[in-house]
Scaffold this motif. Structure first.
Motif, PDB file in Angstrom:
ATOM      1  N   TYR A  54      38.444  39.111  40.079  1.00  0.00           N
ATOM      2  CA  TYR A  54      39.305  38.041  39.565  1.00  0.00           C
ATOM      3  C   TYR A  54      40.595  37.832  40.354  1.00  0.00           C
ATOM      4  CZ  TYR A  54      36.452  37.981  35.286  1.00  0.00           C
ATOM      5  OH  TYR A  54      35.430  37.868  34.378  1.00  0.00           O
ATOM      6  N   TYR A  55      40.938  38.804  41.204  1.00  0.00           N
ATOM      7  CA  TYR A  55      42.220  38.736  41.912  1.00  0.00           C
ATOM      8  C   TYR A  55      42.085  38.219  43.336  1.00  0.00           C
ATOM      9  CZ  TYR A  55      39.945  43.203  42.729  1.00  0.00           C
ATOM     10  OH  TYR A  55      38.998  44.149  42.973  1.00  0.00           O
ATOM     11  N   CYS A  56      40.883  38.156  43.863  1.00  0.00           N
ATOM     12  CA  CYS A  56      40.701  38.041  45.310  1.00  0.00           C
ATOM     13  C   CYS A  56      40.389  36.617  45.775  1.00  0.00           C
ATOM     14  CB  CYS A  56      39.575  38.981  45.732  1.00  0.00           C
ATOM     15  SG  CYS A  56      39.193  38.860  47.484  1.00  0.00           S
ATOM     16  N   TYR A 158      40.142  48.017  34.819  1.00  0.00           N
ATOM     17  CA  TYR A 158      39.100  47.577  35.761  1.00  0.00           C
ATOM     18  C   TYR A 158      38.267  46.459  35.133  1.00  0.00           C
ATOM     19  CZ  TYR A 158      35.706  48.057  39.582  1.00  0.00           C
ATOM     20  OH  TYR A 158      34.912  47.831  40.690  1.00  0.00           O
ATOM     21  N   ALA A 159      37.951  46.642  33.869  1.00  0.00           N
ATOM     22  CA  ALA A 159      37.117  45.656  33.173  1.00  0.00           C
ATOM     23  C   ALA A 159      37.838  44.314  33.014  1.00  0.00           C
ATOM     24  CB  ALA A 159      36.696  46.196  31.812  1.00  0.00           C
ATOM     25  N   ARG A 160      39.154  44.335  32.974  1.00  0.00           N
ATOM     26  CA  ARG A 160      39.897  43.070  32.844  1.00  0.00           C
ATOM     27  C   ARG A 160      40.052  42.357  34.186  1.00  0.00           C
ATOM     28  NH1 ARG A 160      44.759  43.770  28.506  1.00  0.00           N
ATOM     29  NH2 ARG A 160      44.471  41.532  28.398  1.00  0.00           N
ATOM     30  N   PRO A 196      48.749  42.414  36.615  1.00  0.00           N
ATOM     31  CA  PRO A 196      48.977  42.055  35.216  1.00  0.00           C
ATOM     32  C   PRO A 196      48.306  43.101  34.304  1.00  0.00           C
ATOM     33  CG  PRO A 196      47.734  40.318  36.374  1.00  0.00           C
ATOM     34  CD  PRO A 196      48.039  41.372  37.373  1.00  0.00           C
ATOM     35  N   PHE A 197      48.889  43.413  33.227  1.00  0.00           N
ATOM     36  CA  PHE A 197      48.406  44.381  32.206  1.00  0.00           C
ATOM     37  C   PHE A 197      48.544  45.845  32.636  1.00  0.00           C
ATOM     38  CE2 PHE A 197      45.147  40.905  32.479  1.00  0.00           C
ATOM     39  CZ  PHE A 197      45.722  40.075  31.538  1.00  0.00           C
ATOM     40  N   GLN A 198      48.976  46.114  33.870  1.00  0.00           N
ATOM     41  CA  GLN A 198      49.042  47.498  34.349  1.00  0.00           C
ATOM     42  C   GLN A 198      50.309  48.179  33.825  1.00  0.00           C
ATOM     43  OE1 GLN A 198      49.624  47.846  38.642  1.00  0.00           O
ATOM     44  NE2 GLN A 198      47.874  49.231  38.771  1.00  0.00           N
ATOM     45  N   THR A 199      50.164  49.420  33.372  1.00  0.00           N
ATOM     46  CA  THR A 199      51.308  50.168  32.845  1.00  0.00           C
ATOM     47  C   THR A 199      51.682  51.301  33.806  1.00  0.00           C
ATOM     48  OG1 THR A 199      49.927  51.789  31.726  1.00  0.00           O
ATOM     49  CG2 THR A 199      50.463  49.772  30.478  1.00  0.00           C
TER      50      THR A 199
END
Ligand code: 5AD
Ligand code: SF4
Ligand code: FES
Length: 341
Positions: A54-56, A158-160, A196-199
């Motif tokens: 989704y990022y690439c 990873y799943a997101r 995004p969503f990474q903590t």
């Protein structure tokens, strides 16, 4: 270092404390691995890809990208440039492709590269997930390192970031890393930072994953937006560029402390966030540089993120620029060395 110590390190934001951290990693680096920086010339072999991360920017589903594949002549010319200029090694990178034709072409190229350079140039492959027998075939043909980023060590994150298909399976990726190591490749992995969503906990887990896997090298860089990707819609949730860069530098520093002997790349994505991003990474603990050797006419088509640098600079220009930058950062270049430990 424990998980909570890593989280604490990653949350440092006082400039003085940051300076102290980087000074500490410099001491570790110069006493354990020295101040040499190794060059790996990057050849972006093909932007065809069966995946849809989704990022690439070159995900298979992006119809706006013109697809290409270098000819054997173009690859060998880039290799020849690297060899003559005493780059210790090259990296052959491509989107993930699994056709029999692709597999045998890579094997043939590996043999040609070995022959052309009398075995002097080390070869790293970065061609995604492949069946075990393909990894073996390429190893026998002359590749001795393989880079396969885990992207994130968190299965939930990873799943997101990937579609829910068998081609984008977290466990398969882990299995691939184990297979590569078992075959005898010097195996590298890596993650994106500031997703995004990474903590901070996710990032600490990434570092602990590298140690648990005992990998030989890590390439990690900031996540950068690409407008034609699904993840682009979360662009407003990202850390501002300066903070994203600092977070990436802290990851480099933390890894140097956690795994003093490892090879850490000063990745191109750092340069996209700041003109001296890669040099700053050298000062934070990185010791590998990957100057771009792709012929200029293809560079814009291998655009993983919008702000890719050096789209119009020739391999010669990037080489001179790289040498300058490394010296300015106070390091010397390990010319002609593979740089394995
Ligand atoms: N931003 C930063 N890095 C990216 N990559 C792919 N897309 C992006 C992006 N938008 C990285 C992935 C992949 C490597 C080849 O490039 O980590 O493994
Ligand atoms: Fe393909 Fe790699 Fe991009 Fe994923 S990150 S879409 S596998 S080139
Ligand atoms: Fe390409 Fe500086 S590295 S011009």
């Amino acid at each position: 270092m424990t998980r909570s110590e890593l989280i604490e390190l990653l949350s440092i934001d006082d400039p003085k404390a940051l300076q102290r951290l980087f000074a500490r990693t410099q001491v570790v680096q110069s006493s354990v691995v020295g101040t040499k920086v190794f060059l790996r010339g990057l050849i972006e072999y093909s932007n065809r890809c069966r995946k849809n991360c989704y990022y690439c920017g070159i995900r298979g589903g992006n119809r706006r990208v013109g697809r290409y594949e270098l000819t054997d002549g173009e690859v060998l010319q880039a290799v020849d440039f690297a060899w003559r200029n005493r780059y210790g090694s090259i990296v052959l990178q491509s989107g993930e492709r699994q056709s029999a034709r692709f597999v045998s072409r890579i094997a043939r190229l590996l043999r040609q590269i070995k022959e052309h350079t009398h075995g002097e140039v080390g070869i790293t492959l970065s061609c995604g997930e492949q069946p075990d027998e393909v990894y073996r075939q390429w190893f026998e043909a002359g590749a001795h390192r393989y880079l396969l980023r885990i992207e994130t060590a968190s299965p939930a994150l990873y799943a997101r970031l990937h579609p829910a298909t068998p081609a984008h399976d977290f466990d398969a990726r882990i299995t691939a890393l184990h297979q590569l190591k078992a075959i005898g490749y010097r195996t590298g992995t890596g993650v994106m930072i500031g997703l995004p969503f990474q903590t901070p906990g996710d990032l600490a887990d990434d570092l602990l994953f590298f140690r648990r896997m005992d990998v030989a090298m890590v390439g990690m860089g900031p996540y950068l937006e690409h407008r034609d990707t699904p993840l682009y819609r979360y662009k407003d949730r990202l850390l501002p560029p300066a903070q994203r860069l600092t977070l990436a530098l802290k990851m480099v520093a933390a890894l140097r402390l956690l795994m003093p002997h490892i090879n850490i790349a000063a990745t191109t994505a750092l340069q996209a966030l700041h003109p001296t991003g890669r040099e700053q990474a050298l000062q934070a603990g990185a010791n590998v540089f990957m100057p771009n050797l792709t012929p200029v006419e293809y560079r814009a088509s291998y655009r993983l993120y919008d702000s890719k640098p050096c789209l119009h600079e020739s391999p010669g220009l990037c080489m001179d620029c790289t040498a300058c930058r490394i010296r300015l950062a106070g390091n010397e270049i390990g010319y002609g060395e593979w740089g394995d430990r």
